[in-house]
Design an enzyme around this catalytic site. Structure first.
Site, PDB file in Angstrom:
ATOM      1  NE  ARG A 132     -42.641  61.324-150.870  1.00 43.88           N
ATOM      2  CZ  ARG A 132     -43.890  61.475-150.450  1.00 43.88           C
ATOM      3  NH1 ARG A 132     -44.153  62.586-149.759  1.00 43.88           N
ATOM      4  NH2 ARG A 132     -44.975  60.844-151.016  1.00 43.88           N
ATOM      5  NE  ARG A 133     -46.986  58.990-149.510  1.00 43.56           N
ATOM      6  CZ  ARG A 133     -47.851  58.443-150.608  1.00 43.56           C
ATOM      7  NH1 ARG A 133     -47.985  57.286-150.514  1.00 43.56           N
ATOM      8  NH2 ARG A 133     -48.281  59.285-151.739  1.00 43.56           N
ATOM      9  NE  ARG A 150     -45.645  47.349-151.906  1.00 43.11           N
ATOM     10  CZ  ARG A 150     -45.266  46.514-152.606  1.00 43.11           C
ATOM     11  NH1 ARG A 150     -44.284  45.797-152.253  1.00 43.11           N
ATOM     12  NH2 ARG A 150     -45.782  46.278-154.199  1.00 43.11           N
TER      13      ARG A 150
END
Length: 308
Positions: A132-133, A150
């Site tokens: 989404r980002r 991550r």
């Protein structure tokens, strides 16, 4: 004193902060001492897998699987989660039974060479593991190089310091809970950079039918947050949301009314569809489901076929 409630959580600093917030609220609500609770940190697959996106490794459930196993095996009594990490389908016998009052749901940009995404130089690297980002960044600035990032909050901030990227985006709520608001260089607006469903809300999972636990949790459950999350999670569930699906959704409860804004967006940020819906707060789940059907009908099934 004998431990009355064992609180399961991931072992990251943020997860532990959320577990201790839950403990503090339970202590205050029931007049119980700290010794009545035990916070149990559990390593999850999602924490251990750092070399590839969650969408390739197995999805959101990687952050909950081992904790839910401990809950089902009665090694813990409740599990404390970041609600945005929770799959929409839970294991048989478990439920999301309480939510704490929601923190700020916005995303926060942390920039090293510019304070805002709009001010980054062309081709600058922005790190994020969220589809989404990534999609929203590409929609704002197609010229930027969006790279996978991550790790927990501290790991991502260290990567920034090491120059691996010029900036990253993290949930403002998590930074606030860790006392790290000072690292934020820009707050992303809810309308232009909508959050993940559940962002900013701490969810508490328990065994269905565990009456003693239900009574304890009822005292700290925030009803408006629960209604907002029912709407957002219904939207996500109806769209078959997973880590492969760039979906945003945010519900606000005011005067008994739920106001919901939802978004689906292609991973490259070039195509998107939005939906707005309002209705009685007690029908929040129905409204979230209806919003999903509306945006799916507008986008058409081929939109999903192209990027799921």
């Amino acid at each position: 004193m004998q431990t009355i409630l064992r609180i399961g959580t991931r072992g990251s600093p943020l997860a532990l902060a959320q577990a201790h917030e839950t403990q503090a609220r339970l202590m205050a609500a029931h007049g119980m001492p700290e010794q009545a609770f035990e916070v149990v940190a559990i390593s999850t697959s999602g924490d251990r897998i750092q070399d590839r996106p969650l969408s390739e490794a197995g999805g959101k459930g990687l952050f909950t699987k081992e904790i839910e196993e401990a809950l089902l095996e009665r090694r813990i009594d409740i599990a404390v989660h970041s609600s945005k990490d929770m799959p929409t389908v839970l294991p048989d016998g478990l439920e999301l039974s309480a939510f704490l009052p929601r923190e700020d749901a916005r995303d926060a940009f942390i920039g090293k060479v510019a304070k805002a995404i709009a001010d980054l130089p062309r081709g600058a690297k922005v790190g994020s593991s969220s589809l989404r980002r990534q999609a929203l960044i590409r929609r704002m600035r197609p010229d930027l190089d969006v790279v996978m990032f991550r790790g927990n909050v501290q790991t991502r901030l260290r990567k920034l310091d090491e120059g691996i990227a010029a900036g990253t985006i993290l949930a403002y709520a998590g930074l606030k809970r860790l006392g790290l608001e000072h690292v934020v260089t820009d707050l992303m607006p809810l309308d232009g950079f909508p959050p993940a469903p559940g962002q900013g809300a701490i969810g508490i999972e328990s065994r269905i039918g565990d009456r003693d636990v239900e009574k304890m949790l009822a005292a700290i459950h925030d009803v408006p947050t629960g209604q907002a999350l029912a709407c957002e999670r219904a939207f996500l569930a109806a769209l078959d949301g997973s880590c492969r699906t760039p979906i945003a959704g945010h519900a606000v409860i005011a005067n008994g009314i739920v106001s919901f804004d939802g978004l689906i967006i292609s991973p490259d940020g070039t195509q998107s569809h939005t939906v707005k819906m309002q209705g009685p707060a007690q029908e929040a789940a129905r409204i979230g489901n209806e919003a999903a059907r509306t945006v799916r009908a507008e986008a058409g099934e081929t939109f999903f076929d192209g990027w799921l």
